[in-house]
Design a protein around this motif. Structure first.
Motif: not given
Length: 323
Positions: A3-8, A241-250, A266-269, A317-323
């Motif tokens: 589900a959509p989240t607001t990480p920050r 890779e969005l670590a909090q959301s468990g989603v990997t996007i291109t 995913i909602t980001v300010l 090729p890849k980043l892992v973010l705290d989202l």
């Protein structure tokens, strides 16, 4: 997909426009109060505030009042004919008594402790410098302001600063004195002196060039627009890779990370979407960012532990973010 989240999140508040007044040619000061008279958020010199002028129109303005006065927040807004509608809205549409939504404050331009300060302001870049000067004076530090503008009439706070601080303030209208003499100001590095500069991009670039030989960390700048060449370089597709959301996007070559994240639900300010305001700053857990912002210092970029996802990309090729 989760589900959509607001990480920050950060403080959002409705405020009352108590007073709109002319400070200089093309410059207005907005004084904001809490509708119920409650204290407004604390802040320190160098902080800026988001004004949510409309749902689709958010702009950042430096706070220019007294941090000790929690009854009001004050910003100054230059009318920019070639701007992106924010200043026109402030100058033409807002009136005393209107309600506004604010976000923040946030501070990416803090005043460090130093025995001496050299403040260099160009035009509306004086706004964050005003409370810095008051703080430096209160600390008993040695300081000097060099303030340039198109003309005396266009220079907000000119009379107030000169009357209050006397010959510590140098006022240099371009139509009278020409461009600021940066070679004399900055030609010789001075240990223990913090240089603070805010203003148009040509001034910032010139100051950065002349401070290249100064001690590391001596220069502090704040930009209102992206620095030249900040978004240069090849743009390629990579994964995030969005670590909090468990989603990997291109993230396609023609997308920003912010755009791709929002499309994934995913909602980001975010605000400026130019890499200058810091609203979308995101923690990097793995991978190496390709920093294209105009906000983080070279040292902060080299740490690679945070990035502005509205403009920055990936070196690999890849980043892992705290989202």
């Amino acid at each position: 997909m989760s589900a959509p989240t607001t990480p920050r999140t950060e403080l959002e508040l409705d405020v009352l426009l108590a007073r709109k007044e002319v400070l200089a040619d093309g410059v207005l000061r907005l004084t904001l109060r809490h509708p119920e008279g409650e204290p407004l958020p604390p802040w320190e010199p160098g902080a800026h505030l988001d004004l949510v002028l409309r749902p689709d129109l958010v702009r950042q303005y430096s706070l220019c009042g007294d941090p000790a006065d929690r009854s009001v927040l004050q910003v100054a807004v230059l009318r920019e004919p070639g701007g992106r509608a924010g200043s026109r809205h402030v100058h033409e549409a807002l009136a005393d008594g209107d309600r506004l939504r604010i976000r923040g404050p946030r501070n990416h331009f803090p005043l460090v402790d130093a025995p001496r300060y050299l403040f260099i302001a160009g035009g509306i870049g004086i706004t964050p410098i005003v409370p810095m000067i008051a703080a430096a004076q209160a600390r008993g530090a040695d300081w000097r302001l060099v303030y340039g503008g198109r003309s005396r009439g266009s220079m907000a706070f000119r009379e107030e600063l000169s009357e209050r601080y006397g010959d510590r303030v140098g006022v240099f209208p371009q139509d009278e004195t020409g461009l600021l003499d940066l070679d004399t100001l900055l030609g010789e590095p001075r240990a223990g002196t913090a240089v603070y500069c805010c203003g148009p991009e040509p001034l910032l670039a010139a100051v950065e060039q002349r401070c290249a030989a100064w001690p590391s960390g001596a220069l502090h700048v704040e930009r209102f627009s992206p620095k030249e060449g900040a978004d240069d370089g090849e743009k390629v597709t990579f994964e995030v890779e969005l670590a909090q959301s468990g989603v990997t996007i291109t993230v396609p070559a023609d997308y920003s990370i912010l755009h791709a994240v929002e499309e994934a639900g995913i909602t980001v300010l975010s605000s400026c979407q130019e890499g200058t305001c810091g609203t979308c700053e995101t923690t990097v857990l793995e991978g190496v960012p390709d920093h294209r912002d105009s906000l983080l210092t070279e040292e902060e970029q080299a740490a690679n532990d945070t990035m502005m996802i509205c403009v920055s990309r990936c070196r690999g090729p890849k980043l892992v973010l705290d989202l």
